[in-house]
Motif scaffolding. Structure first.
Motif, PDB file in Angstrom:
ATOM      1  N   VAL A 120       0.865  -1.181   0.000  1.00  0.00           N
ATOM      2  CA  VAL A 120       0.000   0.000   0.000  1.00  0.00           C
ATOM      3  C   VAL A 120       0.903   1.233   0.000  1.00  0.00           C
ATOM      4  O   VAL A 120       1.809   1.343   0.826  1.00  0.00           O
ATOM      5  N   SER A 121       0.685   2.160  -0.963  1.00  0.00           N
ATOM      6  CA  SER A 121       1.588   3.309  -1.110  1.00  0.00           C
ATOM      7  C   SER A 121       1.528   4.272   0.069  1.00  0.00           C
ATOM      8  O   SER A 121       2.513   4.946   0.367  1.00  0.00           O
ATOM      9  N   HIS A 122       0.375   4.350   0.738  1.00  0.00           N
ATOM     10  CA  HIS A 122       0.257   5.215   1.924  1.00  0.00           C
ATOM     11  C   HIS A 122      -1.078   4.956   2.608  1.00  0.00           C
ATOM     12  O   HIS A 122      -1.968   4.326   2.029  1.00  0.00           O
TER      13      HIS A 122
ATOM     14  N   TYR B 240       5.826   3.593 -10.347  1.00  0.00           N
ATOM     15  CA  TYR B 240       4.485   3.874  -9.816  1.00  0.00           C
ATOM     16  C   TYR B 240       4.621   4.989  -8.790  1.00  0.00           C
ATOM     17  O   TYR B 240       5.422   4.883  -7.858  1.00  0.00           O
ATOM     18  N   ILE B 241       3.840   6.081  -8.964  1.00  0.00           N
ATOM     19  CA  ILE B 241       4.001   7.232  -8.073  1.00  0.00           C
ATOM     20  C   ILE B 241       2.708   7.589  -7.338  1.00  0.00           C
ATOM     21  O   ILE B 241       2.598   8.672  -6.763  1.00  0.00           O
ATOM     22  N   ALA B 242       1.738   6.669  -7.349  1.00  0.00           N
ATOM     23  CA  ALA B 242       0.565   6.738  -6.474  1.00  0.00           C
ATOM     24  C   ALA B 242      -0.155   8.095  -6.531  1.00  0.00           C
ATOM     25  O   ALA B 242      -0.733   8.454  -7.547  1.00  0.00           O
ATOM     26  N   ASP B 243      -0.117   8.871  -5.431  1.00  0.00           N
ATOM     27  CA  ASP B 243      -0.890  10.115  -5.368  1.00  0.00           C
ATOM     28  C   ASP B 243      -0.091  11.364  -5.730  1.00  0.00           C
ATOM     29  O   ASP B 243      -0.513  12.486  -5.451  1.00  0.00           O
ATOM     30  N   ILE B 244       1.061  11.198  -6.357  1.00  0.00           N
ATOM     31  CA  ILE B 244       1.672  12.309  -7.097  1.00  0.00           C
ATOM     32  C   ILE B 244       0.963  12.149  -8.438  1.00  0.00           C
ATOM     33  O   ILE B 244       1.491  11.625  -9.411  1.00  0.00           O
TER      34      ILE B 244
ATOM     35  N   GLY C  84       3.152   5.396 -13.546  1.00  0.00           N
ATOM     36  CA  GLY C  84       1.762   5.080 -13.193  1.00  0.00           C
ATOM     37  C   GLY C  84       1.268   5.864 -11.999  1.00  0.00           C
ATOM     38  O   GLY C  84       1.985   6.016 -11.002  1.00  0.00           O
ATOM     39  N   THR C  85       0.041   6.393 -12.103  1.00  0.00           N
ATOM     40  CA  THR C  85      -0.585   7.092 -10.983  1.00  0.00           C
ATOM     41  C   THR C  85      -1.856   6.339 -10.580  1.00  0.00           C
ATOM     42  O   THR C  85      -2.393   5.555 -11.357  1.00  0.00           O
ATOM     43  N   PHE C  86      -2.331   6.603  -9.373  1.00  0.00           N
ATOM     44  CA  PHE C  86      -3.484   5.865  -8.849  1.00  0.00           C
ATOM     45  C   PHE C  86      -4.819   6.413  -9.370  1.00  0.00           C
ATOM     46  O   PHE C  86      -5.783   5.682  -9.501  1.00  0.00           O
ATOM     47  N   HIS C  87      -4.852   7.710  -9.664  1.00  0.00           N
ATOM     48  CA  HIS C  87      -6.147   8.304 -10.017  1.00  0.00           C
ATOM     49  C   HIS C  87      -6.316   8.511 -11.535  1.00  0.00           C
ATOM     50  O   HIS C  87      -5.740   7.748 -12.314  1.00  0.00           O
TER      51      HIS C  87
ATOM     52  N   HIS D  26       2.652  13.980   0.616  1.00  0.00           N
ATOM     53  CA  HIS D  26       1.208  13.711   0.634  1.00  0.00           C
ATOM     54  C   HIS D  26       0.846  13.142   2.017  1.00  0.00           C
ATOM     55  O   HIS D  26      -0.067  13.625   2.688  1.00  0.00           O
ATOM     56  N   THR D  27       1.573  12.122   2.434  1.00  0.00           N
ATOM     57  CA  THR D  27       1.628  11.678   3.833  1.00  0.00           C
ATOM     58  C   THR D  27       3.109  11.463   4.132  1.00  0.00           C
ATOM     59  O   THR D  27       3.938  11.479   3.214  1.00  0.00           O
TER      60      THR D  27
END
Ligand code: ZN
Length: 296
Positions: free
Chosen positions: A60-62, A164-168, A203-206, A148-149
């Protein structure tokens, strides 16, 4: 909240589990890495709740609810950066990280369990920056990208060349650093670090999903970074006259005026506070009298 399901999109050994709504909150695009020696699922979203793929382990990224919503379907080990581990192990810590007023904190906590189906994961495992998940013919290395966190982290998947950079998340909304545990300057350093990585896919999450090519990625990253500068500029021009933090919050620099949600004021305040602190430190804004700020 109903789930939307997902469709698989392949990038080498990586499968993006694209949420039917494109990945807008409260959904998101999870990743599945299939190596010769194991399968790692990344950021199990709400879209996976009714139709979960099989995986040996989860990363889990955060510690945010939209990245954890589908975790309940997996019995294997769940990993997260050590800085976000307490919030995954205890939902009270997760909710406290938002820094919301007491009444809103209670309704938020209720929504996490009812709508996001979250459960505390005291069994979660903390991993540091540089931790490598060895999947046989490919690996995923944790890249700490705080801001972000405190524990927000991406993954560099090799030899495929997928960062993969999640919520960036490269959205037009811009970087989100409005939680108690967020950091504007940490976010900026993480954006800079992302810009130094050479990969084929990002890759981003959103909503933006996956960007191909380092040139295209760096352009989008720069546009995303510029949102922070625009917030500074808008704040500085609003401070042509002395204003309080409450005035700044009421004016809004993050959300549009029509957006109504229980967290909006808290996020506006936390965001403005960090911009103000820096503008004062740099001498662009001065505190005329206690609590009243004006541009110099
Ligand atoms: Zn998040």
């Amino acid at each position: 909240m109903t789930t939307t399901g997902w469709t698989p999109v392949e990038y080498g050994r990586i499968t993006l589990l694209r949420a039917a709504n494109g990945g807008g909150y409260p959904y998101g695009n999870s990743l599945l890495l299939r190596g010769s020696a194991g399968t790692l699922l990344v950021d199990p979203s709400l879209a996976l709740v009714e139709q979960a793929p099989s995986a040996d382990a989860v990363f889990v990224s955060h510690a945010h609810e939209d990245h954890l919503a589908g975790a309940g379907a997996f019995a294997g080990p769940l990993h997260v950066h050590t800085a976000d581990l307490p919030a995954v192990q205890d939902l009270d810590v997760l909710v406290a990280g938002y820094g919301l007023p007491e009444a809103v904190t209670q309704t938020t906590a209720a929504s996490l369990t009812a709508e996001f189906r979250l459960a505390a994961r005291p069994d979660a495992v903390g991993v540091p920056d540089g931790h490598r998940f060895d999947l046989g013919d490919c690996s995923a290395t944790v890249v700490h990208l705080p801001g972000h966190t405190g524990g927000h982290s991406g993954l560099l998947i090799e030899p495929d060349g997928f960062l993969y950079i999640a919520d960036i998340d490269l959205t037009g909304f811009g970087p989100y650093y409005g939680d108690r545990v967020s950091s504007l300057e940490g976010f900026e350093r993480s954006i800079e670090l992302c810009g130094t990585v050479d990969a084929r896919w990002f890759g981003t999450f959103h909503q933006k999903g996956v960007v191909e090519g380092v040139g295209e990625f760096r352009e989008r990253l720069a546009a995303y970074r510029e949102v922070i500068g625009r917030r500074d500029e808008a704040l500085t021009s609003f401070l042509a006259r002395p204003r309080t933090l409450a005035d700044v919050v009421a004016h809004r620099f993050v959300y549009r005026p029509h957006v109504e949600a229980p967290h909006v004021e808290t996020v506006e305040a936390r965001t403005a506070e960090q911009h103000l602190e820096r503008l004062v430190r740099l001498g662009a804004v001065t505190e005329r009298e206690p609590g009243r700020f004006q541009a110099v």
